[in-house]
Design an enzyme around this catalytic site. Structure first.
Site, PDB file in Angstrom:
ATOM      1  N   CYS A 129       0.813  -1.225   0.000  1.00  0.00           N
ATOM      2  CA  CYS A 129       0.000   0.000   0.000  1.00  0.00           C
ATOM      3  C   CYS A 129       0.843   1.270   0.000  1.00  0.00           C
ATOM      4  O   CYS A 129       0.297   2.372  -0.095  1.00  0.00           O
ATOM      5  CB  CYS A 129      -0.911  -0.007   1.212  1.00  0.00           C
ATOM      6  SG  CYS A 129      -1.717  -1.582   1.440  1.00  0.00           S
ATOM      7  N   HIS A 143      -3.292   8.104   5.350  1.00  0.00           N
ATOM      8  CA  HIS A 143      -3.415   6.763   4.794  1.00  0.00           C
ATOM      9  C   HIS A 143      -4.864   6.320   4.992  1.00  0.00           C
ATOM     10  O   HIS A 143      -5.474   5.780   4.089  1.00  0.00           O
ATOM     11  CB  HIS A 143      -2.410   5.814   5.456  1.00  0.00           C
ATOM     12  CG  HIS A 143      -2.311   4.503   4.762  1.00  0.00           C
ATOM     13  ND1 HIS A 143      -2.049   4.401   3.417  1.00  0.00           N
ATOM     14  CD2 HIS A 143      -2.478   3.217   5.200  1.00  0.00           C
ATOM     15  CE1 HIS A 143      -2.043   3.118   3.062  1.00  0.00           C
ATOM     16  NE2 HIS A 143      -2.309   2.389   4.124  1.00  0.00           N
ATOM     17  N   GLU A 192      -2.669   5.788  13.108  1.00  0.00           N
ATOM     18  CA  GLU A 192      -2.246   6.954  12.329  1.00  0.00           C
ATOM     19  C   GLU A 192      -2.533   8.249  13.092  1.00  0.00           C
ATOM     20  O   GLU A 192      -1.692   9.158  13.128  1.00  0.00           O
ATOM     21  CB  GLU A 192      -2.965   6.961  10.976  1.00  0.00           C
ATOM     22  CG  GLU A 192      -2.519   8.110  10.083  1.00  0.00           C
ATOM     23  CD  GLU A 192      -3.003   7.967   8.641  1.00  0.00           C
ATOM     24  OE1 GLU A 192      -3.904   7.148   8.379  1.00  0.00           O
ATOM     25  OE2 GLU A 192      -2.462   8.697   7.784  1.00  0.00           O
ATOM     26  N   LYS A 205      -9.721   7.913   0.575  1.00  0.00           N
ATOM     27  CA  LYS A 205     -10.113   6.511   0.325  1.00  0.00           C
ATOM     28  C   LYS A 205     -11.614   6.333   0.524  1.00  0.00           C
ATOM     29  O   LYS A 205     -12.216   5.416  -0.024  1.00  0.00           O
ATOM     30  CB  LYS A 205      -9.340   5.559   1.239  1.00  0.00           C
ATOM     31  CG  LYS A 205      -7.883   5.382   0.844  1.00  0.00           C
ATOM     32  CD  LYS A 205      -7.202   4.288   1.655  1.00  0.00           C
ATOM     33  CE  LYS A 205      -5.748   4.105   1.241  1.00  0.00           C
ATOM     34  NZ  LYS A 205      -4.850   5.168   1.728  1.00  0.00           N
ATOM     35  N   HIS A 209      -9.359   1.971  -1.595  1.00  0.00           N
ATOM     36  CA  HIS A 209      -7.927   1.779  -1.397  1.00  0.00           C
ATOM     37  C   HIS A 209      -7.333   1.207  -2.680  1.00  0.00           C
ATOM     38  O   HIS A 209      -7.564   0.051  -3.006  1.00  0.00           O
ATOM     39  CB  HIS A 209      -7.706   0.827  -0.223  1.00  0.00           C
ATOM     40  CG  HIS A 209      -6.291   0.777   0.266  1.00  0.00           C
ATOM     41  ND1 HIS A 209      -5.208   1.078  -0.542  1.00  0.00           N
ATOM     42  CD2 HIS A 209      -5.771   0.454   1.476  1.00  0.00           C
ATOM     43  CE1 HIS A 209      -4.097   0.935   0.156  1.00  0.00           C
ATOM     44  NE2 HIS A 209      -4.404   0.558   1.383  1.00  0.00           N
ATOM     45  N   PHE A 261       1.303  -2.805   4.577  1.00  0.00           N
ATOM     46  CA  PHE A 261       1.485  -4.127   5.160  1.00  0.00           C
ATOM     47  C   PHE A 261       2.972  -4.464   5.039  1.00  0.00           C
ATOM     48  O   PHE A 261       3.619  -4.147   4.030  1.00  0.00           O
ATOM     49  CB  PHE A 261       0.690  -5.174   4.377  1.00  0.00           C
ATOM     50  CG  PHE A 261      -0.709  -5.392   4.892  1.00  0.00           C
ATOM     51  CD1 PHE A 261      -1.218  -4.668   5.943  1.00  0.00           C
ATOM     52  CD2 PHE A 261      -1.512  -6.358   4.304  1.00  0.00           C
ATOM     53  CE1 PHE A 261      -2.504  -4.896   6.417  1.00  0.00           C
ATOM     54  CE2 PHE A 261      -2.799  -6.585   4.770  1.00  0.00           C
ATOM     55  CZ  PHE A 261      -3.292  -5.858   5.815  1.00  0.00           C
TER      56      PHE A 261
END
Lengths: 402, 88
Positions: free
Chosen positions: A162, A294, A305, A326, A331, A390
């Site tokens: 990501c 994010h 976050e 998003k 995403h 990830f």
């Protein structure tokens, strides 16, 4: 060190087939997420996604090109054409060797893999099309951009899940800053909305069945999208000398690794990347007016976050605006940072902060100004764009208004 | 049938906890057993495969799930219910 500016932007994503359409949709807080329309969707438990709609490959690419271009490559070429046209650059002669392309993707030609595994396993065929390998490889998009636009300098593909696009754009920034290249085509692309791509994500049990609601107390997971965002990064002096229209300056980049967990995010790793980008840009946190988060809409990401931002920003965390687009486009995995950088460009250039739509309930663990549901007008001088992948790989970019 | 479900669920949880099934007791929580979120998702996958059922579980809101994971006993009960509902 050379300064780096953005002179072109292009995209195709669930919100629009161009940067202008995407800015408009973000301004209006439109949602590009809906029912998935893909083969075997009835066998999926997650039937929601941010698909690129009304896209007809035949109108863009001939049969020979389509034999070589996976959907993620097609998206990349569509976005690159727009970005390069806007920049006004032509890559020829000596300059072609000083310009390259670095793109992010996580899955590469996943649709091609999916279709051809079906052919050999499900349908029992013993033969596949001769160009499957060059079509599915992760660097196919970068290579086709290079060939189509005659980019002969440093060119490669970055795959960090990501954070792929942010890592890619960070490399492009560094290559120009260090004098290795004069211009770089950069960004990322993803097209993972095929049966196998969604089925794999289902397994993690982090996907929402109804909406992506970042920072909202009732958020229940991420929604996957697809598409591409591509930019032209250029050495500032080079852009100024030719009188180019400068969209924004790239002033900082930082990447860190959590070295902790393959899926769970780390507040410390994220905070180190955010503060690293500020240091690289030589600015203090109070200069930053907007952060493109994010903001995946998962329980784990959003609270981690927000804690990281609070930790780095201190008192200023209460003033800075932070939104997750998003909520509108989903995403885009390896392409997400690139499409999200458009929101950063819009904030700096147009003074419009893209909202976090679908926001319904405040969460005490995400108690920041998340620009809920409606875009806001605000003049901002510096923005950040966060990406936390990830595998614990984090990449944060800092941009400045020109 | 019922004791088979219980034994198999305990076996699956024990495997994730790296324990012998005999060391797993019904009142323990998955936390007590040292099963983290990834272990839980793997255990649910094993349960779905073993019993050929579909378990409704979203890791973002475990507390809202109909699948109660607060203890080994609650997991066994939830699996028994799903097997009864989804069999045949």
């Amino acid at each position: 060190m050379a300064r780096v500016v953005i002179t072109g932007a292009g995209t195709i994503n669930p919100l629009g087939h161009s940067a202008a359409e995407t800015f408009e949709a973000m301004r209006e807080g439109k949602c590009g997420i809906g029912e998935l329309d893909i083969r075997d969707v009835e066998r999926l438990s997650i039937k929601l996604g941010g698909q690129v709609r009304d896209y007809d490959p035949d109108s863009r690419f001939n049969r020979q090109q389509q034999a070589l271009y996976d959907r993620f490559t097609q998206f990349t070429l569509v976005a690159a054409e727009e970005a390069i046209a806007q920049s006004g650059l032509e890559f020829s002669g000596h300059f072609a060797g000083e310009a390259g392309v670095v793109l992010g993707t996580s899955g590469g030609g996943l649709n091609t893999q999916d279709e051809n595994y079906r052919a050999v396993y499900e349908e029992g065929k013993n033969r596949v099309h001769p160009f499957i390998v060059p079509k599915l490889m992760n660097n196919a998009a970068a290579s086709h951009v290079s060939m189509t636009f005659n980019l002969k300098g440093p060119s490669f593909t970055v795959a960090t899940a990501c954070a792929s696009s942010n890592h890619a754009m960070g490399q492009a920034f560094w290559l120009i800053r260090m004098g290795v290249a004069k211009a770089m085509v950069t960004g990322g692309s993803e097209s993972m909305l095929c049966f196998g791509g969604v089925k794999a994500w289902e397994g993690l049990r982090v996907m929402s069945k109804d909406a992506c609601r970042p920072f909202s107390a009732n958020r229940n997971g991420m929604v996957q999208g697809e598409g591409a965002g591509v930019f032209v990064f250029e050495e500032m002096d080079h852009a100024k000398a030719r009188g180019a229209d400068i969209l924004a300056e790239v002033v900082g980049f930082s990447m860190t690794s959590d070295a902790a967990d393959i899926v769970m995010p780390s507040q410390q790793g994220a905070a180190r990347a955010i503060s690293g980008a500020l240091q690289d840009a030589r600015i203090s946190a109070d200069k930053v007016g907007y952060i493109n988060a994010h903001g995946t809409g998962t329980a784990a990401n959003d609270k981690t976050e927000c804690a990281a931002v609070s930790n780095v920003f201190g008192q200023h965390a209460n003033e800075v605006m932070i939104s997750s687009t998003k909520s509108m486009h989903g995403h885009l995995i390896g392409g997400t940072g690139a499409v999200e950088l458009l929101a950063c460009v819009m904030a700096l250039r147009d003074g419009v902060i893209a909202p976090t739509i679908g926001y319904q309930e405040p969460d005490p663990e995400c108690a920041l100004d998340v620009v809920p549901n409606e875009a806001r007008e605000a003049k901002v001088d510096y923005v950040l764009s966060n990406a936390f992948a990830f595998g614990g790989l984090n990449a944060v970019l800092a941009l400045k208004r020109v | 049938m019922s004791s088979n479900v219980k034994d198999r669920v305990i076996q699956i949880i024990a495997e994730q906890a790296v324990l012998e099934p005999s060391d797993v007791s019904m009142e323990q929580s998955l936390d007590d057993l040292g099963v983290d979120s990834m272990g839980l998702v793997e255990a649910i996958f094993s349960i779905e495969e073993s019993f050929d059922i579909s378990v409704p579980f979203n890791a973002n809101e475990p507390e809202k799930s109909e699948f109660d994971i607060s203890s080994v006993a609650s997991v066994v009960a939830a699996v028994e219910k799903l097997v009864a509902e989804q069999s045949g």
